[in-house]
Design a protein around this motif. Sequence first.
Motif, mmCIF file in Angstrom:
data_model
loop_
_atom_site.group_PDB
_atom_site.id
_atom_site.type_symbol
_atom_site.label_atom_id
_atom_site.label_comp_id
_atom_site.label_asym_id
_atom_site.label_seq_id
_atom_site.Cartn_x
_atom_site.Cartn_y
_atom_site.Cartn_z
ATOM 1 N N THR A 35 0.839 -1.201 0.000
ATOM 2 C CA THR A 35 0.000 0.000 0.000
ATOM 3 C C THR A 35 0.872 1.249 0.000
ATOM 4 O O THR A 35 1.246 1.755 1.060
ATOM 5 N N PRO A 36 1.220 1.768 -1.174
ATOM 6 C CA PRO A 36 2.036 2.977 -1.222
ATOM 7 C C PRO A 36 1.214 4.195 -0.813
ATOM 8 O O PRO A 36 0.046 4.326 -1.212
ATOM 9 N N LYS A 37 1.804 5.069 -0.029
ATOM 10 C CA LYS A 37 1.081 6.226 0.488
ATOM 11 C C LYS A 37 1.836 7.518 0.195
ATOM 12 O O LYS A 37 3.010 7.505 -0.172
ATOM 13 N N VAL A 38 1.124 8.640 0.366
ATOM 14 C CA VAL A 38 1.671 9.971 0.111
ATOM 15 C C VAL A 38 1.466 10.818 1.355
ATOM 16 O O VAL A 38 0.391 10.769 1.983
ATOM 17 N N GLN A 39 2.495 11.594 1.711
ATOM 18 C CA GLN A 39 2.358 12.502 2.846
ATOM 19 C C GLN A 39 3.187 13.765 2.619
ATOM 20 O O GLN A 39 4.307 13.692 2.102
ATOM 21 N N ILE A 40 2.636 14.910 3.020
ATOM 22 C CA ILE A 40 3.400 16.160 3.039
ATOM 23 C C ILE A 40 4.215 16.170 4.325
ATOM 24 O O ILE A 40 3.665 16.047 5.421
ATOM 25 N N CYS A 41 5.541 16.304 4.195
ATOM 26 C CA CYS A 41 6.418 16.126 5.358
ATOM 27 C C CYS A 41 7.204 17.369 5.758
ATOM 28 O O CYS A 41 7.797 17.390 6.835
ATOM 29 N N ALA A 42 7.241 18.389 4.904
ATOM 30 C CA ALA A 42 7.996 19.597 5.257
ATOM 31 C C ALA A 42 7.455 20.771 4.454
ATOM 32 O O ALA A 42 6.843 20.591 3.392
ATOM 33 N N ILE A 43 7.706 21.972 4.967
ATOM 34 C CA ILE A 43 7.289 23.195 4.290
ATOM 35 C C ILE A 43 8.312 24.290 4.564
ATOM 36 O O ILE A 43 8.886 24.352 5.662
ATOM 37 N N ARG A 44 8.582 25.118 3.552
ATOM 38 C CA ARG A 44 9.512 26.241 3.705
ATOM 39 C C ARG A 44 8.916 27.455 2.994
ATOM 40 O O ARG A 44 8.314 27.327 1.934
ATOM 41 N N GLY A 45 9.149 28.625 3.585
ATOM 42 C CA GLY A 45 8.697 29.850 2.942
ATOM 43 C C GLY A 45 8.997 31.055 3.804
ATOM 44 O O GLY A 45 8.617 31.107 4.973
ATOM 45 N N GLY A 46 9.696 32.010 3.252
ATOM 46 C CA GLY A 46 9.950 33.246 3.957
ATOM 47 C C GLY A 46 11.114 33.196 4.922
ATOM 48 O O GLY A 46 11.732 32.153 5.153
ATOM 49 N N ASN A 47 11.425 34.373 5.496
ATOM 50 C CA ASN A 47 12.506 34.536 6.456
ATOM 51 C C ASN A 47 11.922 35.138 7.725
ATOM 52 O O ASN A 47 11.508 36.303 7.730
ATOM 53 N N PRO A 48 11.842 34.367 8.816
ATOM 54 C CA PRO A 48 11.196 34.884 10.029
ATOM 55 C C PRO A 48 11.918 36.078 10.642
ATOM 56 O O PRO A 48 11.342 36.765 11.491
ATOM 57 N N GLN A 49 13.137 36.362 10.215
ATOM 58 C CA GLN A 49 13.843 37.547 10.720
ATOM 59 C C GLN A 49 13.361 38.825 10.054
ATOM 60 O O GLN A 49 13.635 39.916 10.540
ATOM 61 N N SER A 50 12.682 38.688 8.931
ATOM 62 C CA SER A 50 12.261 39.873 8.189
ATOM 63 C C SER A 50 10.892 39.604 7.571
ATOM 64 O O SER A 50 10.794 39.146 6.443
ATOM 65 N N ILE A 51 9.826 39.930 8.316
ATOM 66 C CA ILE A 51 8.488 39.612 7.830
ATOM 67 C C ILE A 51 7.631 40.871 7.711
ATOM 68 O O ILE A 51 6.413 40.835 7.903
ATOM 69 N N GLY A 52 8.276 41.975 7.362
ATOM 70 C CA GLY A 52 7.501 43.167 7.055
ATOM 71 C C GLY A 52 6.729 43.017 5.765
ATOM 72 O O GLY A 52 5.755 43.731 5.514
ATOM 73 N N ALA A 53 7.180 42.080 4.947
ATOM 74 C CA ALA A 53 6.480 41.751 3.713
ATOM 75 C C ALA A 53 6.403 40.237 3.591
ATOM 76 O O ALA A 53 7.183 39.506 4.207
#
Length: 436
Positions: A285-303
């Motif tokens: 039974t092959p399965k699929v899972q989302i295991c990680a996410i990346r986006g942005g820089n938490p040091q600079s979130i004015g935008a």
Amino acid sequence: MSDAVLPFSLNQFSAADIAAIDAAIDRDELVRRVLELCNIPSPTRREREAGQYVFDWMAEEGFAPEKVALVEDRFNVVGRFGGEGDGPNLLFSSHLDTESPFYEPVDRHTYRPETLADPQWLQAWLEDEVFFGYAVGNDRGPMVCFIMAAKALKAAGFKLSGSLYLTACPGEIGPEPVDEHQGVASLGKELGAAYMLAHGGVAPDFAISAEGTDFGLNWAACGYAYYKITVYGEALFTPILDHETQTARLNPIVRMGGVIEAVNAWARTYEKTHAYESEGGGTVTPKVQICAIRGGNPQSIGASSEVCSIYLDVNMGPLQTIGAVDRELKAVLRAAGFEDCEVRPYVFRAGAEADPVAVQPLKAALDKAHASVRGGPMPVGHTVYSSMWRDHNVFNLNRIPSVTMGPVRWRPSVDDLVACTRIYALATLALCGRVA
């Protein structure tokens, strides 16, 4: 299938042979070896000390070990016994690395603090005759079993006709190169069993991936593809943001929510569409899972960020191809309205299945051994053991009939490991044969 039609005839062992092997298995030493080896911290990429322990132990037992290394401090250990005739050759393999955190800053974004603090990642102990610690089940407990089995055969005076290879490999768990994590420091499986098979001076007719299967037998397994899906957008300056017209359309982190929804819906149907029935694996039974996410820089979130990526683990059955999976995933995203996202695999490893005829001598040997130790033929292992990667894929992909088989996977008892040692020894004797 009867012995008469097997390519190799099984060696018949007697009650006296069984008694001799049982007498040569030192229960106290088995416990000591498990605790010593499994109390050596060996998270992936840090297998050197555990590998050195196995090397020294094999040398002590006269198994003439060698180090076979793509990377000097992450070496395979290859020991040898027998080979005094023309019997079939058998290879045992287990991995030195244990599932665990990397113990690096990234772990703070992967594990809860209490999970990181769990002592079972790096320690092992015995409590009421039951082993605790992740390394025992995955995968150094079974490794101790096959070394102890070889020692018992040698101590009992058996001279094997075929060669017995005892191998301990790094990198089975990972890691995998991705993004800025490149080069040999980020390699996993390339330097383990695959490298050992290519460069280790071994010539197996059959192989056993010694991992916990609750005493079941599997010869089919999943491979996998790791996918990176990237959504692009615009950097929206928070003070001038217009939520009504901009956020859902231009913020890639917000847009990624729709991608995640589409992928999760696909994952639910994928495992049903691609389930595969195997004589040697039950239902794969092959399965699929989302295991990680990346986006942005938490040091600079004015935008907002202009980039957001998710990382998928897409398991693949023995008959699936990467091209077909790639088209299926992209079609799902197009149908959900995400034609502009970037979809790219960054790892691909094929699943595999042993030839159902060629694997029969190995199955017959394990059935015979299991009947002597636990009664009856060895059952098919649980579907979970055929629905993941295990290193018997390496051998089956190279036309070497291979199975995965081992003791109780989660918190095995001392009796479990002794029984597994007996099965490994008797199966070896039945398959490799002996010379007078």
